[in-house]
Design a protein around this motif. Structure first.
Motif, short mmCIF file in Angstrom:
data_model
loop_
_atom_site.label_atom_id
_atom_site.label_comp_id
_atom_site.label_asym_id
_atom_site.label_seq_id
_atom_site.Cartn_x
_atom_site.Cartn_y
_atom_site.Cartn_z
N THR A 32 0.84 -1.20 0.00
CA THR A 32 0.00 0.00 0.00
C THR A 32 0.87 1.24 0.00
OG1 THR A 32 -1.73 -1.17 1.19
CG2 THR A 32 -1.83 1.23 1.22
N ALA A 33 1.88 1.27 0.85
CA ALA A 33 2.78 2.42 0.91
C ALA A 33 3.47 2.63 -0.43
CB ALA A 33 3.80 2.23 2.02
N PHE A 36 0.89 4.13 -2.98
CA PHE A 36 0.59 5.53 -2.74
C PHE A 36 1.81 6.43 -2.92
CE2 PHE A 36 -3.17 4.29 0.14
CZ PHE A 36 -4.00 4.20 -0.96
N LEU A 86 -0.99 12.39 -1.47
CA LEU A 86 -0.43 11.05 -1.29
C LEU A 86 1.05 11.11 -0.92
CD1 LEU A 86 -2.19 9.15 -4.22
CD2 LEU A 86 -2.74 9.06 -1.78
N GLY A 89 1.24 12.00 2.72
CA GLY A 89 0.94 10.78 3.48
C GLY A 89 2.10 9.81 3.47
N THR A 90 2.76 9.69 2.34
CA THR A 90 3.92 8.80 2.23
C THR A 90 5.01 9.21 3.22
OG1 THR A 90 3.49 8.25 -0.07
CG2 THR A 90 5.78 8.06 0.67
N VAL A 93 3.79 8.38 6.80
CA VAL A 93 3.81 6.93 7.08
C VAL A 93 5.24 6.41 7.23
CG1 VAL A 93 3.28 4.66 6.06
CG2 VAL A 93 1.54 6.46 6.11
N CYS A 100 0.00 4.83 9.64
CA CYS A 100 -0.27 3.86 8.58
C CYS A 100 -1.38 4.37 7.69
CB CYS A 100 -0.65 2.50 9.17
SG CYS A 100 -2.20 2.52 10.09
N TRP A 101 -1.48 3.80 6.51
CA TRP A 101 -2.56 4.13 5.59
C TRP A 101 -3.81 3.38 6.01
CZ3 TRP A 101 -2.40 8.00 2.34
CH2 TRP A 101 -1.16 8.43 1.82
N GLU A 102 -4.95 4.02 5.82
CA GLU A 102 -6.23 3.37 6.00
C GLU A 102 -7.12 3.79 4.84
OE1 GLU A 102 -9.97 3.18 9.06
OE2 GLU A 102 -7.97 3.41 9.88
N PRO A 109 -8.27 7.34 0.81
CA PRO A 109 -7.13 7.01 1.67
C PRO A 109 -6.88 8.12 2.69
CG PRO A 109 -6.34 7.84 -0.43
CD PRO A 109 -7.85 7.82 -0.50
N VAL A 111 -4.39 8.87 6.47
CA VAL A 111 -3.30 8.38 7.31
C VAL A 111 -3.83 8.32 8.73
CG1 VAL A 111 -1.01 8.89 8.26
CG2 VAL A 111 -1.47 9.25 5.82
#
Length: 146
Positions: A32-33, A36, A86, A89-90, A93, A100-102, A109, A111
């Motif tokens: 996922t990480a 994104f 994104l 968020g990266t 994370v 973490c991503w949710e 998406p 965080v």
């Protein structure tokens, strides 16, 4: 914002239709990480300006300093805003312990921090692309403090 490829990606991985935390369970947080973190449009715009996006807080500061030439292109603006969110968020994370991503219902998406707080990074990315506020580095600093 609905991200169409995300629904197809979750189907291939057997994801549920509701909210799916990628911090545990059957989902792969690393995959996922990686998904994104691609942010191809933002990375290409930054590279053209000589900015290397290395998933660090310092790279967010460099993005904040870019001249916002993309604001003249209404077709580019939403895509760049999505990538900016994104990317923010990266960085969170990868650098904030417990983040973490949710994936929320509908494919949005966010965080999730260890405290349980959810950050809508995509909306923040759109605001940054459209007006420069909030600055990505400032938002990161606020998130990292929590």
């Amino acid at each position: 914002m609905d991200i169409p490829f995300l629904g197809r990606w979750r189907k291939r991985r057997g994801g549920a239709g509701g909210g799916a935390a990628v911090a545990g369970g059957e989902d792969d947080p690393a995959a996922t990480a990686d998904l994104f973190s691609e942010c191809a449009l933002l990375r290409s715009q930054a590279a053209r300006a000589g900015v290397r996006l290395d998933d660090s807080a310092a790279s967010l500061e460099a993005l904040d300093q870019l001249p916002p030439r993309w604001r003249d292109d209404e077709d580019l603006l939403p895509w760049l805003g999505n990538d900016a969110g994104l990317y923010l968020g990266t960085v969170v994370v990868r650098t904030v312990p417990g983040a973490c991503w949710e994936i929320l219902p509908g494919g949005r998406p966010v965080v999730r921090l260890a405290s349980g707080r959810e950050i809508d990074v995509v909306s923040a990315g759109h605001a940054w692309a459209e007006s420069g506020v909030p600055e990505l580095s400032q938002l990161y600093a606020e998130i990292a403090e929590s």
